[in-house]
Design a protein around this motif. Sequence first.
Motif, mmCIF file in Angstrom:
data_model
loop_
_atom_site.group_PDB
_atom_site.id
_atom_site.type_symbol
_atom_site.label_atom_id
_atom_site.label_comp_id
_atom_site.label_asym_id
_atom_site.label_seq_id
_atom_site.Cartn_x
_atom_site.Cartn_y
_atom_site.Cartn_z
ATOM 1 N N LEU A 127 0.825 -1.206 0.000
ATOM 2 C CA LEU A 127 0.000 0.000 0.000
ATOM 3 C C LEU A 127 0.859 1.256 0.000
ATOM 4 N N THR A 162 2.765 1.488 -3.412
ATOM 5 C CA THR A 162 1.886 1.804 -4.532
ATOM 6 C C THR A 162 1.432 3.257 -4.463
ATOM 7 N N PHE A 163 1.021 3.643 -3.257
ATOM 8 C CA PHE A 163 0.560 5.020 -3.110
ATOM 9 C C PHE A 163 1.693 5.994 -3.405
ATOM 10 N N HIS A 170 0.316 7.377 -6.713
ATOM 11 C CA HIS A 170 -0.825 8.239 -6.414
ATOM 12 C C HIS A 170 -0.504 9.506 -5.644
ATOM 13 N N LEU A 221 -6.885 8.276 -1.618
ATOM 14 C CA LEU A 221 -6.827 6.817 -1.676
ATOM 15 C C LEU A 221 -7.773 6.228 -2.711
ATOM 16 N N LYS A 226 -7.785 5.385 -5.729
ATOM 17 C CA LYS A 226 -7.415 4.284 -6.615
ATOM 18 C C LYS A 226 -7.050 3.019 -5.849
ATOM 19 N N LEU A 227 -6.946 3.136 -4.550
ATOM 20 C CA LEU A 227 -6.575 1.974 -3.752
ATOM 21 C C LEU A 227 -7.817 1.478 -3.038
ATOM 22 N N ASP A 228 -7.861 0.191 -2.804
ATOM 23 C CA ASP A 228 -9.063 -0.355 -2.195
ATOM 24 C C ASP A 228 -8.869 -0.461 -0.682
#
Length: 674
Positions: A232, A235-236, A240, A317, A319-321
């Motif tokens: 997480l 990726t962020f 993002h 957030l 785009k992240l689940d």
Amino acid sequence: MNIFTFRDLLEHFPYRHVDKTSVNTIADINFQTEYIQVAGVLLNVEITGGKTARRLTAQLKDKTGFLELTWFQGINWVQKTLQEGQSYLVYGRVSFFQNRPQIVHPEMEVLTTEKQDGKNFLEPVYPTTEKLKARSLGGRQIAKLTQALIAQLREKDLPENLPPAIIKQLKLVNRFTAYSHIHFPPGIKEYEEAVKRLKFDELFLAQLRMSLVRSTRHRFSKGVIFDKVGELFNTFYKNHLPFELTNAQKRVVKEIRSDTARGRQMNRLLQGDVGSGKTIVALLSMLLALDNGYQACLMAPTEILARQHYETITELLDKLDIPVKLLTGSTKGAARKKLLHELMEGDLKILIGTHAVIEEAVQFRRLGIVIIDEQHRFGVAQRARLWQKAEVPPHVLVMTATPIPRTLAMTAYGDLDYSVIDELPPGRQPVTTVHRFESQRSRVMSFVKAEIDKGRQAYIIFPLIEESDKLDYENLMRGYETVKGYFPEPKYWISMVHGRQPGAQKETNMRRFIDGDTQVMVSTTVIEVGVNVPNATVMVIESAEKFGLSQLHQLRGRVGRGADKSYCVLLSGSKLGNEARERIRIMCSTTNGFEIAEKDLELRGPGDIEGTRQSGILNFKLADIVHDRSLLDIARSMALAVLEKDPDLVSAENLQLKEFLQEQKSPIIWSKIS
Ligand code: ADP
Ligand code: MG
């Protein structure tokens, strides 16, 4: 007066000494005289002024003239105790009434022949109360009791507590001597030595205690371990993050990462000026927790702020689940029940909220980190409750709204680790600040209008020192009417927010401004903290002379958040006191919150600095961290040096220090609880 034991009495220090050798004459008084001690005969004691302005007046006569003495309080008692024709030694602050000098509520002491001889000693004067005086426990009586106490004390009763090396290096007098000389000094020099020694004790012991708390936590506390930077976070961070982090943000994230990976609890204070980008640091810290299988909680002081954080973070957030929810007082019924259930099951990963998150019913499955935004709004007990929510205490990150000068932070929060974001994101245009008088109001309003016509929004702030103060409130209402006159509907719409409104109404009015439905926000300082409306470019502060520096800085921080050039106008009356003028000058000359905080500390002293009031640690009896700053620095570095060499205080030279610390019931160190 909180005097229960002999120790309390011993530590009830005199606030000054009367130098019996320097009695002035009444003729010595001039317009520059502040305090004076004179001796003379008391005449014409009488009550005057009728019912409304009742007061007791008297004249003091010495060989050079007359001095007026006045009492407004305790009149009957004073009248009973004073005797006309008696000689008195009189001390007090000189004021002028119709160009004649007078002393209001003077200290009075019967002048005996012995005292008239002018014995060469400094007599202590102690704080007391009218009530105690009425029961014969005035300052002089306290002096007698203290004298009797000290006469019975021996050196072994007040054994040395500091390591010999420190005593030697700083040339400190011993503890016993210090206590007796601070009360009954043979001379000024001895008094000053005593004060220095006891101030050093206070500062050194406070620093030592807090550093001990910190080093004990570093060495022994249990803490959840965030040892991997996982998916997480990465990726962020890679995909993002809407901007590149500033170097200061990167540094702080690194500090937090290494601090949370060690298996010890993190307890960190994060300081950063308004707009320095603390939120993203909070978010990255939360992702770190999630990557390591924990939940995270972010707590804000008001519903508006909690909601704003919630919106910012869900957007980031997007785009992240990641399950994120908001919990406030208005989360009710089935939604609340569901949320609590998900939290307990561990399905809900990030909880954002107000005080509501510390209610009994809110239980996490695996809470790994708690982030507290704008912490001074939270009571200490409230923070303690969060703390209890996990077996292994979660990491704690406290983010301050107002920068605190470094010295003060080190003193007040010496038990916390400390990070600072000392850099603003690039491309910010500093807010231009100007001072205008109320007589120029219509020109100021034309300027505001021009900005609004460009599509921007404006705040107009009125002082409301006490939300309950009727006068302030009426002032706000009048102000609102005036503003409406300049900005008539339906061309313009105005939101008004103040502390007397019910929460929901406040919320709605605020919302309309945030959503751009209204162009002007008329408000009291309730909007001070955190609110983010990037389209707002003008901040007009009415009666700016009534605000403190840090408050002005906070208010100004509401603008300059978007791409457009922003302005802050400080409106004031034409008559300004020196301090108000200085505050306004500083505001117009700098936008640096740390610089402003330093000035604020100098102007007001530590007691009033936002965010420190509840930190019991600043309640020194003698020391004052503004005036005794250099002593504080010495005390701090010496405390650190002692602990570095001997973290458990087991060596021979630190033996007496350790015994002393153990003996004293240790005061509660509030900030530790966060
Ligand atoms: P504060 O420290 O006052 O809480 P915020 O976290 O609200 O500040 O950030 C203020 C604004 O600055 C936000 O709009 C945020 O998106 C933006 N921001 C934060 N960090 C950066 C950065 N490194 N570069 C550009 N903009 C940033
Ligand atoms: Mg913030």
